[in-house]
Motif scaffolding. Sequence first.
Motif, PDB file in Angstrom:
ATOM      1  N   LYS A  35     -48.285  12.651 -44.423  1.00  0.00           N
ATOM      2  CA  LYS A  35     -47.207  13.244 -45.326  1.00  0.00           C
ATOM      3  C   LYS A  35     -46.023  13.606 -44.576  1.00  0.00           C
ATOM      4  O   LYS A  35     -44.815  13.787 -44.956  1.00  0.00           O
TER       5      LYS A  35
ATOM      6  N   ARG B  99     -51.376   8.704 -39.731  1.00  0.00           N
ATOM      7  CA  ARG B  99     -52.213   9.273 -40.779  1.00  0.00           C
ATOM      8  C   ARG B  99     -53.763   9.323 -40.367  1.00  0.00           C
ATOM      9  O   ARG B  99     -54.289   8.288 -39.714  1.00  0.00           O
TER      10      ARG B  99
ATOM     11  N   ARG C  89     -41.150  13.561 -46.822  1.00  0.00           N
ATOM     12  CA  ARG C  89     -42.058  12.292 -47.560  1.00  0.00           C
ATOM     13  C   ARG C  89     -41.169  11.221 -48.181  1.00  0.00           C
ATOM     14  O   ARG C  89     -41.187   9.976 -47.877  1.00  0.00           O
TER      15      ARG C  89
END
Length: 677
Positions: free
Chosen positions: A483, A490, A653
């Motif tokens: 995010k 990630r 984001r």
Amino acid sequence: MTTRVIKYTYFSDARGRALQERETTFPELCTMLEEIPPCDKKAAPLIKLATFTGQPNDNGCRRYDAAMTAITGVEGDYDEGDVTPEDAHERLERYNLSAVIVTTHSHTPDRPRWRVLVPLARDHLPQDRERLAAGLNGALGGILARESFTMSQSFYIGRPPNGEYKVLPTSGAVYLDEWPALDASAIYKNGAAPGAASGSYDIVAGEDDEDPELLEMVPAKPGSMEELLEALQQGEDVHGSSLRLVGQLVGRGADDDTIRLVFSAVAYDVAEHRGEERARELLGAELQRMIDGARAKGYGQIGSDAFAFVQATEMSVQPVSWLVHAYLEEDTMAVMYGAPGMGKSFLALDMSCCVATGTPFHGQAVKQGAVFYIAGEGHNGIARRVKAWAQYHGFSGMPEQLFVSKAPADLVNGLNAVGVANAIRRLVIATGVMPRVIVIDTMARNFIGDENSAADVGRFVSNVDMLRRKWRATVVIVHHSGKDSSKGARGSSALKGAVDAEYEVSRPGGGVQLTAHKMKDAENPPDLSFEMIAVPLQEDTHAVTISAVLKLTDHSAHMKPEEPVRLGKHQVTVLDILKQMLGDDTESVSVAHWQTQCIEARVPRNRFYEVKDTLEGRKLIRIDGANVSLGEGCPSVSPSGTKPDGQTGHTSRQQNRTDTKRQCRPSEVATDISDLI
């Protein structure tokens, strides 16, 4: 589990001088394996799912090919240390095959080694065994050791006095010889076609702790060193020739390092003429077992230990060996991450095509070689992008040394990783080209597990590293950012800790930018910034499809980020959900599906249509009948009242999703190039 009464032969020692023929049902055999008492390997008996005449040969051995009368089952051996017994058991259960997995004396949880025993519905001629073994090998993904194809090969059974021991019978009710997919799934020895010679070595199944007496089972043949080298390079009996050559070298006083150098040189010829699988028999642990066995028989003095230190004054400094100059090293692991739609796959494919054809990567020299691209999805899109790249760069056809997978592979599972390795190996044997690059696009599509789990990511990294080590190739992992893109890729930090290079792909100002955040053994190279160039493709139907390629615009300066559009809370949520649904390769989704996802995210039903109309009016989305896609006016967005510097979660984001509809389309091409990312 099947219950036919089968016969098997029990040998009390490795030399096969005494045998007993026994009868049992397969469930009873599994129970016997579970209840077998502990013993050292040297005292363990051997088992063969076959019957013999009982007549000894000239050496007094009653276990040899010509003495076999029938086979009642098939055995397989696995000692690579990557695939767990549970993984193999799961694969056989999937095909409903009757079998049992049994760990060996050298098995450990970290380096799994096991055997598989499979009953047959009826007795077969010994000559049928190769075909049946190939079917079993195919069911397991092509991972069985070469000894599994040796006709009279027998296998130790027994519970080790210490250490882990597992007996895993399947619940399957299908006999191997009645399995419908037997021939279609068959993977023969060394990946050869049906009917290839399997070879026959009268030795005990290979394990890390083979008995030194192994050397006595392959009688020494007369011949000079030159004749032994020629036999090793061109003959069928690679293993036997290797043993004889090792014995000669040890007897002449060669140390371990010298022997390894000799075999490293020979391995290239063996790989070229006999296949990579046989060449691997000449290296690593297999070679060390031969050397240790020769020394144990008194052929020479003990050589250097496997683990040793070197004095710093004797260490040499090697220059960096670049695959893509300044950006990718050879024999390393790199991750290329970014938010969905940033152009990660575009960059990975562009770099892959450059390596496969020897084309400089936007001014940077490359080393040409085969590229194996493990694609998670979007195969039609990949074909169009590669065709556009080839057309733009003046090639008449697609790159011959670029190989794209037909499906993703769960690389958390060691069995699947070995299956990928075998698929690559078969192409290496068929084409003669060695892998330079292995691309995994994306990690999420080739990963079944928890990306936040260090254990799951660790297994993924270990399996991917196995692919790298096998061919000393460079592995590029295409992955999503979290995010907060400033924190990198990630999931668990175990991935970042394992890779040698880390690159972020972003879309500031409408182009595509590659930024290095980690280079293990070199300075971070300059950023590379690209614009998208439209390429019309003529289809067989005479229709024109538009794809695109990357063109370097600036290799040193950052692009200026565009000002984010201010949106309300529900507008940000609804748009964000649409972007997540589209991902990297999906151009549109149904409005109904989008609405359902938004309502599940607690967007009021009556507000959804209001938000949809607003977004369409601002050209942030495009409605085409019952489907919705992102619109050409969709840059970075931020909630109303926030600063445009990315200080809030929503802003950050959305800034990672400036990938959608851009302004870089030539006037003569009526398309929006960013649709193609």
